[in-house]
Design a protein around this motif. Structure first.
Motif, PDB file in Angstrom:
ATOM      1  N   UNK A  35      13.536  -3.053   6.811  1.00  0.00           N
ATOM      2  CA  UNK A  35      12.576  -2.356   7.673  1.00  0.00           C
ATOM      3  C   UNK A  35      12.065  -1.317   6.794  1.00  0.00           C
ATOM      4  N   UNK A  36      10.548  -1.224   6.967  1.00  0.00           N
ATOM      5  CA  UNK A  36       9.838  -0.209   6.023  1.00  0.00           C
ATOM      6  C   UNK A  36       9.033   0.665   7.139  1.00  0.00           C
ATOM      7  N   UNK A  37       9.276   1.774   6.933  1.00  0.00           N
ATOM      8  CA  UNK A  37       8.738   2.825   8.064  1.00  0.00           C
ATOM      9  C   UNK A  37       8.654   4.164   7.375  1.00  0.00           C
ATOM     10  N   UNK A  43      13.954   4.905  11.215  1.00  0.00           N
ATOM     11  CA  UNK A  43      14.398   3.847  10.468  1.00  0.00           C
ATOM     12  C   UNK A  43      15.726   3.329  10.286  1.00  0.00           C
ATOM     13  N   UNK A  44      16.390   4.583  10.002  1.00  0.00           N
ATOM     14  CA  UNK A  44      17.895   4.356   9.746  1.00  0.00           C
ATOM     15  C   UNK A  44      18.750   3.774  11.154  1.00  0.00           C
ATOM     16  N   UNK A  45      18.423   4.478  12.087  1.00  0.00           N
ATOM     17  CA  UNK A  45      18.799   3.993  13.310  1.00  0.00           C
ATOM     18  C   UNK A  45      18.599   2.582  13.631  1.00  0.00           C
ATOM     19  N   UNK A  46      17.413   2.135  13.250  1.00  0.00           N
ATOM     20  CA  UNK A  46      16.872   0.665  13.407  1.00  0.00           C
ATOM     21  C   UNK A  46      17.852  -0.093  12.738  1.00  0.00           C
ATOM     22  N   UNK A  47      17.840   0.394  11.435  1.00  0.00           N
ATOM     23  CA  UNK A  47      18.737  -0.799  10.630  1.00  0.00           C
ATOM     24  C   UNK A  47      20.171  -0.744  10.984  1.00  0.00           C
ATOM     25  N   UNK A  48      20.759   0.388  11.560  1.00  0.00           N
ATOM     26  CA  UNK A  48      22.075   0.356  11.791  1.00  0.00           C
ATOM     27  C   UNK A  48      22.327  -0.376  13.064  1.00  0.00           C
ATOM     28  N   UNK A  49      21.400  -0.541  14.014  1.00  0.00           N
ATOM     29  CA  UNK A  49      21.289  -1.339  15.069  1.00  0.00           C
ATOM     30  C   UNK A  49      21.553  -2.821  14.651  1.00  0.00           C
ATOM     31  N   UNK A  50      20.637  -3.237  13.766  1.00  0.00           N
ATOM     32  CA  UNK A  50      20.699  -4.551  13.284  1.00  0.00           C
ATOM     33  C   UNK A  50      22.006  -4.783  12.562  1.00  0.00           C
ATOM     34  N   UNK A  51      22.328  -4.101  11.657  1.00  0.00           N
ATOM     35  CA  UNK A  51      23.925  -4.275  10.988  1.00  0.00           C
ATOM     36  C   UNK A  51      24.692  -4.235  12.300  1.00  0.00           C
ATOM     37  N   UNK A  52      24.853  -3.551  13.233  1.00  0.00           N
ATOM     38  CA  UNK A  52      25.987  -3.616  14.257  1.00  0.00           C
ATOM     39  C   UNK A  52      25.758  -4.773  15.080  1.00  0.00           C
ATOM     40  N   UNK A  57      20.660  -5.787   6.921  1.00  0.00           N
ATOM     41  CA  UNK A  57      19.639  -5.299   7.107  1.00  0.00           C
ATOM     42  C   UNK A  57      19.417  -3.966   5.952  1.00  0.00           C
ATOM     43  N   UNK A  58      18.540  -3.556   5.582  1.00  0.00           N
ATOM     44  CA  UNK A  58      18.085  -2.610   4.706  1.00  0.00           C
ATOM     45  C   UNK A  58      16.870  -1.929   4.998  1.00  0.00           C
ATOM     46  N   UNK A  59      16.874  -0.428   4.913  1.00  0.00           N
ATOM     47  CA  UNK A  59      15.760   0.558   5.611  1.00  0.00           C
ATOM     48  C   UNK A  59      15.229   1.126   4.272  1.00  0.00           C
ATOM     49  N   UNK A  60      13.727   0.992   4.110  1.00  0.00           N
ATOM     50  CA  UNK A  60      13.239   1.828   3.012  1.00  0.00           C
ATOM     51  C   UNK A  60      12.083   2.751   3.525  1.00  0.00           C
ATOM     52  N   UNK A  61      12.586   4.087   3.369  1.00  0.00           N
ATOM     53  CA  UNK A  61      11.692   4.994   3.697  1.00  0.00           C
ATOM     54  C   UNK A  61      10.348   4.980   2.919  1.00  0.00           C
ATOM     55  N   UNK A  76      12.737  -3.366  -4.568  1.00  0.00           N
ATOM     56  CA  UNK A  76      13.992  -2.996  -3.894  1.00  0.00           C
ATOM     57  C   UNK A  76      14.301  -4.178  -3.263  1.00  0.00           C
ATOM     58  N   UNK A  77      13.763  -4.787  -2.605  1.00  0.00           N
ATOM     59  CA  UNK A  77      14.143  -5.858  -1.685  1.00  0.00           C
ATOM     60  C   UNK A  77      14.571  -7.034  -2.437  1.00  0.00           C
ATOM     61  N   UNK A  78      13.837  -7.276  -3.563  1.00  0.00           N
ATOM     62  CA  UNK A  78      14.271  -8.249  -4.614  1.00  0.00           C
ATOM     63  C   UNK A  78      15.602  -8.164  -4.958  1.00  0.00           C
ATOM     64  N   UNK A  79      15.808  -6.751  -5.689  1.00  0.00           N
ATOM     65  CA  UNK A  79      17.010  -6.456  -6.256  1.00  0.00           C
ATOM     66  C   UNK A  79      18.173  -6.313  -5.339  1.00  0.00           C
ATOM     67  N   UNK A  80      18.052  -6.047  -4.044  1.00  0.00           N
ATOM     68  CA  UNK A  80      19.115  -5.966  -3.002  1.00  0.00           C
ATOM     69  C   UNK A  80      19.555  -7.381  -2.656  1.00  0.00           C
ATOM     70  N   UNK A  81      18.622  -8.303  -2.238  1.00  0.00           N
ATOM     71  CA  UNK A  81      18.790  -9.594  -1.606  1.00  0.00           C
ATOM     72  C   UNK A  81      18.474 -10.689  -2.611  1.00  0.00           C
ATOM     73  N   UNK A  82      18.046 -10.628  -3.718  1.00  0.00           N
ATOM     74  CA  UNK A  82      18.028 -11.799  -4.689  1.00  0.00           C
ATOM     75  C   UNK A  82      16.597 -12.447  -4.555  1.00  0.00           C
ATOM     76  N   UNK A  83      15.560 -11.956  -3.787  1.00  0.00           N
ATOM     77  CA  UNK A  83      14.403 -12.581  -3.599  1.00  0.00           C
ATOM     78  C   UNK A  83      13.927 -12.528  -2.250  1.00  0.00           C
TER      79      UNK A  83
END
Length: 251
Positions: A35-37, A43-52, A57-61, A76-83
């Protein structure tokens, strides 16, 4: 089998409205959702909702008007998830004004938050999408297709995005990347606020929707985005998908 199992998707403007609707639909299909916002708390709350709900999920401010920094979102996305498999360019801000009253500042706001971030993120994402034969989902609007009054800056940027999408579809198809557009009418938080401030105009718009309702961000828009991000749409590119309850029929 989930349609997006193991796929990684970036969604701009993903903290609320249509963006979060798409994020929830992607998460249900087992995608890794980035999530980019600009709104960090939401954004943090939205990412936590998805994780729960069990999704990765990853939030990028990010401020999308900082164009020089946009490539770092992809990095950062590719670094975190590999692609990277899917890029959803949903975020866009604009100001309503009549044609004669629209200013350069109004145009700059619309292009700097909508067109240019879409352009730069598409360029940054494309090398990674080549590797995965991935998908790009951009956003159009009936405001541009139909030339809605008082929507000059928004309509102009959206039609510029449509033109760019068609060019990208022609050029990136050889790499297995499909590039499509969604043109939605959805009952997002922004629309709800607009409806409260413009009740008569809201009734007029609603009355012109054959299905007599605004779409649901997750059930109507999100599920269609899942289709465009999945292997089911591999032979579809350069198209504008009208998700507006039949308001506009393209010819």
């Amino acid at each position: 089998m989930s349609k997006l199992n193991g796929k990684t998707a970036i969604i701009t403007g993903g903290a609320g409205g249509i963006g979060f609707g798409i994020a929830k639909a992607f998460a249900k299909e087992k995608a890794n959702v980035v999530l980019v916002d600009v709104n960090e708390e939401t954004g943090q709350k939205a990412a936590e909702h998805l994780k729960n709900s069990g999704a990765d999920s990853l939030f990028i401010h990010a401020d999308l008007t900082d164009h020089a920094a946009l490539s770092s979102i992809v990095d950062k996305t590719v670094e975190t998830f590999g692609g990277l498999d899917v890029l959803v360019n949903n975020a866009h801000a604009s100001k309503m004004a009549s044609f004669l009253e629209t200013t350069k500042e109004d145009m700059d706001l619309s292009f700097n938050t909508g067109f240019y971030p879409t352009f730069y993120l598409m360029q940054a994402a494309s090398p990674h999408l080549k590797k995965t034969e991935g998908s790009i989902i951009n956003f159009a609007s009936g405001a541009g297709i139909n030339g809605d009054a008082n929507q000059l800056s928004y309509a102009a940027a959206k039609e510029a995005i449509r033109g760019m999408t068609r060019v990208a579809a022609n050029e990136l198809g050889q790499f297995g990347i499909n590039v499509n557009l969604i043109s939605p009418i959805a009952n997002s938080e922004g629309v709800q606020e607009w409806a409260a401030n413009n009740p008569e105009y809201y009734k007029k718009v609603l009355g012109n929707i054959p299905m007599q309702r605004f779409g649901d961000p997750e059930e109507d828009i999100g599920k269609a985005a899942v289709f465009l991000a999945s292997d089911d749409s591999n032979y579809m590119t350069g198209q504008t998908l009208m998700l507006d309850g039949g308001s506009t029929k393209l010819r």
